[in-house]
Write an enzyme that holds these catalytic residues in place. Structure first.
Site, PDB file in Angstrom:
ATOM      1  N   HIS A 101       0.812  -1.216   0.000  1.00  0.00           N
ATOM      2  CA  HIS A 101       0.000   0.000   0.000  1.00  0.00           C
ATOM      3  C   HIS A 101       0.848   1.270   0.000  1.00  0.00           C
ATOM      4  O   HIS A 101       0.354   2.337  -0.347  1.00  0.00           O
ATOM      5  CB  HIS A 101      -0.987   0.010   1.178  1.00  0.00           C
ATOM      6  N   ASP A 131       0.169  -7.478   1.724  1.00  0.00           N
ATOM      7  CA  ASP A 131       0.594  -6.077   1.807  1.00  0.00           C
ATOM      8  C   ASP A 131       2.115  -5.954   1.786  1.00  0.00           C
ATOM      9  O   ASP A 131       2.695  -5.160   2.522  1.00  0.00           O
ATOM     10  CB  ASP A 131       0.027  -5.404   3.063  1.00  0.00           C
ATOM     11  N   SER A 209       4.674   2.583   7.921  1.00  0.00           N
ATOM     12  CA  SER A 209       4.363   1.413   7.096  1.00  0.00           C
ATOM     13  C   SER A 209       5.550   0.983   6.243  1.00  0.00           C
ATOM     14  O   SER A 209       6.183   1.801   5.587  1.00  0.00           O
ATOM     15  CB  SER A 209       3.183   1.713   6.178  1.00  0.00           C
TER      16      SER A 209
END
Length: 366
Positions: A101, A131, A209
């Site tokens: 993402h 992911d 992230s």
């Protein structure tokens, strides 16, 4: 996979043992912020406090953690081109792991290392269902040695450190513990869930992230991918990454095993309505037409309303796979993610009506 578990630095050998909008990366283009901070390459490392075990871990791995900057992302509100940012880390040679993402929708991806070096990259592969993404960097500093993906699965209470670039603040570190394991976390988009997720109370924020969640030996136990607030953060497990990352490097994609069923954990209400002796296992509520389970398993044929919710009745109850008990949907998700591949034939122990039987079943691909 030995190349993903290099020897630890001598510094860590003596460190001891002290001490639905969940996305923590760049879901939208980055905007200007009034928050600024010097990166570690601007800090005088010769004139500082002694620090702690955490400092030793930080010093040993920070050169291998990168800031990921993504260009060409379209702002969903203004439809103008912007940029996003996240984190990543070196796993082998020129390969960098981050979140899918973080790089999704970007046209170009640059990296900045903690020593200030910049480099361009090529996107080798992505996997939305874990992911994870792998970049090939044009330049990796000599100091940026690969980080190892942990062999041992984390345990609740284990101390961990999240290192990355929250809010674009380079080289930040937060400390916490593993708060839970084997979580199944709904993905923000797509109607599926991430399997075998590690939960932590280490602070993670937008920009973390893709960064590593490490133990006190500097081994990566997870790749940070989400923060839900209230001291709850999530990371894709190293166990899953050890399967996915090599495939992304080699083939650019990874295939996940898929049963093709909708299911629910058996709780007390489900057990009562289906005359089960124990509240354990998962009940098949529906099979997906055309998928592997179609014609093999039986879904629920009706439901009853109990305490304000619909309770499925009549579906097969999965009790074990290849002899391993499946007490709930999290166990099923983890087993499929870590122990199986598309095309594998598995033995599924089920209860159908009043009898128990074993069904031989060949897994499909998601």
């Amino acid at each position: 996979m030995d190349q993903y578990r290099p020897g630890r630095r001598e510094l860590l050998a003596t460190a001891g043992t002290a001490v639905t909008g969940l996305v923590a990366g760049c879901a939208t283009p980055r905007t200007d912020s009034s928050i600024e901070g010097s990166s570690s390459h601007g800090i005088d490392r010769e004139n500082r406090a002694d620090g702690s075990t955490y400092t030793d871990v930080y010093d040993a791995i920070i050169d291998s953690v990168t800031q990921v900057r993504v260009f060409g992302i379209e702002d969903p509100v203004t439809e103008e081109e912007g940029r996003g940012q996240g984190s990543g880390f070196v796993v082998d040679g020129e390969y960098i792991v981050t979140n899918e993402h973080v790089v999704a929708g970007g046209e170009e991806v640059d990296l900045q290392y903690i020593n200030g070096d910049w480099t361009t990259t090529r996107l080798l592969g992505t996997d939305v269902h874990s992911d994870l993404a792998v970049l090939e960097a044009d330049h990796v500093p000599e100091e940026a040695t690969p980080l190892g993906l942990a062999d041992e699965r984390p345990v609740v209470g284990q101390e961990v450190l999240a290192i990355g670039n929250p809010l674009g603040l380079e080289g930040s570190m937060s400390e916490g513990i593993v708060s839970g394991v084997d979580r199944t976390v709904p993905a923000p988009h797509g109607g599926f869930s991430f399997s075998n997720v590690v939960q932590t109370d280490a602070a993670v924020n937008p920009g973390n992230s893709g960064g590593p969640l490490v133990d006190l030996s500097g081994n990566v136990v997870g790749i940070v991918n989400a923060g839900g607030g209230n001291n709850i953060g999530f990371a894709i497990s190293a166990a899953l990454a050890r399967r996915v990352v090599p495939a992304l490097i080699e083939d650019g994609e990874y295939e996940h095993a898929f049963m093709g069923i909708l299911l629910r954990s058996v709780d007390r209400l489900v057990a009562e309505e289906n005359d089960l002796d124990e509240a354990t296992g998962v009940i098949v509520t529906e099979t997906i037409p055309g998928e592997a389970a179609d014609g093999v398993f039986e879904g629920a044929d009706r439901s009853v309303r109990r305490r304000g919710e619909e309770v499925p009745v009549g579906g097969d109850v999965i009790l074990a796979i290849d002899g391993e008990p499946i007490p709930d949907r999290h166990a099923l998700s983890t087993h499929l993610a870590l122990e199986t591949s598309p095309g594998d034939t598995i033995a599924v122990e089920i209860r159908r009506g009043r009898r128990e039987e074993t069904v031989e079943f060949t897994l499909g691909a998601r």
